[in-house]
Design a protein around this motif. Structure first.
Motif, PDB file in Angstrom:
ATOM      1  N   ARG A 214       0.895  -1.423  -0.097  1.00 16.80           N
ATOM      2  CA  ARG A 214      -0.224   0.036  -0.028  1.00 16.80           C
ATOM      3  C   ARG A 214       0.772   1.081   0.073  1.00 16.80           C
ATOM      4  O   ARG A 214       0.572   2.170  -0.712  1.00 16.80           O
TER       5      ARG A 214
ATOM      6  N   THR B 174       2.406   1.689  -3.391  1.00 11.24           N
ATOM      7  CA  THR B 174       1.361   2.051  -4.796  1.00 11.24           C
ATOM      8  C   THR B 174       0.339   3.254  -4.417  1.00 11.24           C
ATOM      9  O   THR B 174      -0.198   3.621  -5.547  1.00 11.24           O
ATOM     10  N   GLU B 175       0.097   3.471  -3.218  1.00 10.59           N
ATOM     11  CA  GLU B 175      -0.579   4.870  -3.250  1.00 10.59           C
ATOM     12  C   GLU B 175       0.328   6.087  -3.445  1.00 10.59           C
ATOM     13  O   GLU B 175       1.569   6.315  -3.232  1.00 10.59           O
ATOM     14  N   ASN B 176      -0.489   7.079  -4.089  1.00  9.60           N
ATOM     15  CA  ASN B 176       0.372   8.430  -4.247  1.00  9.60           C
ATOM     16  C   ASN B 176       0.354   9.384  -3.178  1.00  9.60           C
ATOM     17  O   ASN B 176      -0.319   9.257  -2.205  1.00  9.60           O
TER      18      ASN B 176
END
Length: 76
Positions: free
Chosen positions: A71, A74-76
């Motif tokens: 997470r 892959t999260e911005n």
């Protein structure tokens, strides 16, 4: 002709972030051993090198669960 293989850290360095995260998740199911710990260390070193902010945010979280690492990457 002798076939030589690259050292594991060099192989790990050639993986994509997605492949590194998949490898990390796979190690969760391996038997606990010195080899597993070393492999996990190499993967963590490479992830930290690629994205120190994401890696440190995961590590600094209240409870850095193995399953949450993806997470952070892959999260911005």
């Amino acid at each position: 002709m002798k076939h030589e293989t690259a050292p594991a850290p060099a192989i790990i360095a050639g993986l994509t972030i997605e492949q590194l995260l998949n490898a990390w998740e796979t190690t969760e199911f391996l038997t606990i051993s010195p080899e597993t710990a070393i492999t996990r260390g190499w993967i963590m070193d490479e992830l930290e090198k690629r994205n120190p902010s994401a890696f440190n945010a995961w590590l600094d979280s209240e409870s850095p669960e193995d399953s949450a690492l993806r997470r952070y990457f892959t999260e911005n």
